[in-house]
Scaffold this motif. Structure first.
Motif, PDB file in Angstrom:
ATOM      1  N   LEU A  45       4.252   2.607 -13.003  1.00 39.64           N
ATOM      2  CA  LEU A  45       2.963   2.981 -12.429  1.00 39.64           C
ATOM      3  C   LEU A  45       2.573   1.935 -11.397  1.00 39.64           C
ATOM      4  CD1 LEU A  45       1.092   3.795 -15.772  1.00 39.64           C
ATOM      5  CD2 LEU A  45       2.360   5.390 -14.321  1.00 39.64           C
ATOM      6  N   VAL A  46       2.131   2.373 -10.229  1.00 44.65           N
ATOM      7  CA  VAL A  46       1.749   1.447  -9.155  1.00 44.65           C
ATOM      8  C   VAL A  46       0.410   1.884  -8.576  1.00 44.65           C
ATOM      9  CG1 VAL A  46       2.400   0.403  -6.956  1.00 44.65           C
ATOM     10  CG2 VAL A  46       4.187   1.066  -8.580  1.00 44.65           C
ATOM     11  N   THR A  47      -0.516   0.942  -8.438  1.00 47.42           N
ATOM     12  CA  THR A  47      -1.814   1.237  -7.835  1.00 47.42           C
ATOM     13  C   THR A  47      -2.214   0.112  -6.893  1.00 47.42           C
ATOM     14  OG1 THR A  47      -4.128   1.775  -8.285  1.00 47.42           O
ATOM     15  CG2 THR A  47      -3.100   0.173  -9.751  1.00 47.42           C
ATOM     16  N   THR A  48      -2.934   0.440  -5.841  1.00 48.27           N
ATOM     17  CA  THR A  48      -3.372  -0.550  -4.859  1.00 48.27           C
ATOM     18  C   THR A  48      -4.851  -0.352  -4.540  1.00 48.27           C
ATOM     19  OG1 THR A  48      -1.200  -0.718  -3.809  1.00 48.27           O
ATOM     20  CG2 THR A  48      -3.080  -1.417  -2.505  1.00 48.27           C
ATOM     21  N   ASP A  49      -5.573  -1.453  -4.419  1.00 51.76           N
ATOM     22  CA  ASP A  49      -6.974  -1.430  -3.995  1.00 51.76           C
ATOM     23  C   ASP A  49      -7.178  -2.471  -2.906  1.00 51.76           C
ATOM     24  OD1 ASP A  49      -8.778   0.450  -5.324  1.00 51.76           O
ATOM     25  OD2 ASP A  49      -8.113  -0.499  -7.174  1.00 51.76           O
ATOM     26  N   MET A  50      -7.990  -2.126  -1.916  1.00 53.48           N
ATOM     27  CA  MET A  50      -8.375  -3.081  -0.882  1.00 53.48           C
ATOM     28  C   MET A  50      -9.876  -3.308  -0.972  1.00 53.48           C
ATOM     29  SD  MET A  50      -7.691  -3.025   3.212  1.00 53.48           S
ATOM     30  CE  MET A  50      -6.061  -3.715   3.051  1.00 53.48           C
ATOM     31  N   LEU A  51     -10.282  -4.577  -0.934  1.00 49.74           N
ATOM     32  CA  LEU A  51     -11.692  -4.958  -1.002  1.00 49.74           C
ATOM     33  C   LEU A  51     -12.056  -5.727   0.256  1.00 49.74           C
ATOM     34  CD1 LEU A  51     -11.686  -6.225  -4.706  1.00 49.74           C
ATOM     35  CD2 LEU A  51     -12.378  -3.981  -3.885  1.00 49.74           C
ATOM     36  N   MET A  52     -13.068  -5.256   0.966  1.00 52.51           N
ATOM     37  CA  MET A  52     -13.469  -5.857   2.231  1.00 52.51           C
ATOM     38  C   MET A  52     -14.856  -6.485   2.120  1.00 52.51           C
ATOM     39  SD  MET A  52     -10.891  -5.241   4.231  1.00 52.51           S
ATOM     40  CE  MET A  52     -11.616  -5.694   5.803  1.00 52.51           C
ATOM     41  N   GLU A  53     -14.976  -7.707   2.618  1.00 61.16           N
ATOM     42  CA  GLU A  53     -16.278  -8.371   2.643  1.00 61.16           C
ATOM     43  C   GLU A  53     -17.258  -7.552   3.479  1.00 61.16           C
ATOM     44  OE1 GLU A  53     -18.292 -12.668   3.915  1.00 61.16           O
ATOM     45  OE2 GLU A  53     -16.119 -12.372   4.095  1.00 61.16           O
ATOM     46  N   GLY A  54     -18.450  -7.361   2.949  1.00 60.53           N
ATOM     47  CA  GLY A  54     -19.463  -6.581   3.637  1.00 60.53           C
ATOM     48  C   GLY A  54     -19.433  -5.106   3.312  1.00 60.53           C
TER      49      GLY A  54
END
Length: 355
Positions: A45-54
């Motif tokens: 199982l593979v998952t990706t999340d991106m978190l951006m400031e603001g």
């Protein structure tokens, strides 16, 4: 210490040392061109999340240690939502020159706290510079037996709809943080207009008013992936027919399950679990607490459906598990039944990062 003093490889060594591999599937972690993993008998199982400031976080009120913890947990939660076991994590960060080595130490301290909780190996990633603020990209890798994986498309008519924990607290925590941030900047602006240097100096020690609302702050800044719920379901031999985690809001997630399972749903307002602090905060802000629970998001609780025959076993898991409704035929739609027995169509009003 300036990050440039260490350089990329010196920084990687500093952030990854003293964390030996915990999983046999991690053959080789950080230190080469690729991580080497081995899953000979299981599905990956593979998952990706991106978190951006603001967009996803505000460094005005979340410190880097909590940000590291939360960044890891939101990915771990996705693996649990498929009934899998997280094993490895890749972490990529883009940051500006305003950050120091000690800031990344704090971020990785929080990240490792989350990973150690579930025996996850941090096996690689990337670091680069940014001109627009902090950006975080995390990939979590997990494993599961083929028959154990739970998708969103398996809900059947008459299945029970269940949620873990309580809902709306993370959103109320965000509203509280935003309110105190506004109060702080209003005081700063007022002091600047009056050229009151003493007041500006005093505001360096500004303390927000969180008394009696600590649970809401914790739910926003330090969410927990609910792997413990999976363990309890396994102990009672309950196998959900569909499942996902509640990141964007209960209403949005229910509609995902309904669409992918080609079914309808019927949930009852009186059964939606809401913590006392959430209800008090919603009243203080003159907000409808049910709307907050349905659409707030970032709870990272598990939403799942289970056969009606498991009703008595699910009741044994109260208050960790709440039965909030049942699956219906698709032509009946997705309905919320209010406390006074009125029926309303569920709408996806949760978090939409592109809107």
């Amino acid at each position: 210490m300036d990050i440039a003093e260490l350089g990329e490889f010196g920084l990687i060594e500093r952030l990854t040392k003293d964390h030996p591999s915990k999983n046999t599937s991690t053959l080789y972690g950080v230190g080469d061109d690729c991580t080497v993993l081995s899953y000979p008998d299981k599905k990956v199982l593979v998952t990706t999340d991106m978190l951006m400031e603001g967009v996803h976080f505000d460094l005005t009120y979340i410190d880097l240690m909590h940000l590291g913890y939360k960044s890891a947990m939101v990915n771990i939660s996705d693996i649990f939502a498929m009934n899998g076991q997280p094993r490895q994590m890749l972490v990529s960060i883009a940051l500006s020159k305003r950050f120091k080595v000690e800031d990344l130490d704090a971020f990785y301290q929080g990240l490792h706290l989350a990973c150690d909780k579930w025996s996850i190996d941090v096996v690689g990633g990337d670091t680069t510079s940014s001109y627009t603020g902090l950006a975080i990209s995390i990939t979590c890798i997990g494993e599961a037996e083929n028959d154990d994986i739970i998708y969103r498309n398996g809900a059947k008519e008459n299945d029970l709809i269940c949620v873990s924990g309580d809902l709306g607290a993370a959103y109320m925590g965000l509203q509280l943080l935003e309110r105190e941030k506004t109060v702080y900047y209003q005081q700063v602006d007022e002091a600047r207009k009056k050229k009151n240097n003493a007041a500006l100096e005093a505001l360096k020690d500004f303390q927000p008013d969180f008394a009696g609302k600590e649970y809401l702050i914790q739910r926003q800044l330090q969410p927990e992936a609910r792997g413990d719920i999976l363990q309890k379901l396994r102990q009672l031999n309950i196998h959900p027919t569909s499942m996902m985690d509640i990141s964007d809001g209960l209403s949005s997630e229910l509609l995902h399950i309904a669409k992918q399972s080609n079914c309808g749903c019927r949930i009852f307002e009186k059964n939606i679990p809401i913590d006392y602090q959430t209800a008090v905060m919603a009243e203080e802000l003159n907000m409808n607490v049910t709307t907050c629970a349905l659409n707030g998001g970032e709870d990272y609780e598990l939403l799942f459906t289970a056969p009606i025959g498991d009703h008595d076993k699910l009741k044994e898991l109260s208050p960790d598990i709440h039965i909030i409704g049942h699956i219906t035929k698709p032509e009946f739609g997705c309905i919320l039944v209010s406390r006074d027995s009125q029926e309303f169509e569920l709408k996806a009003q949760g978090w939409n990062p592109l809107k």
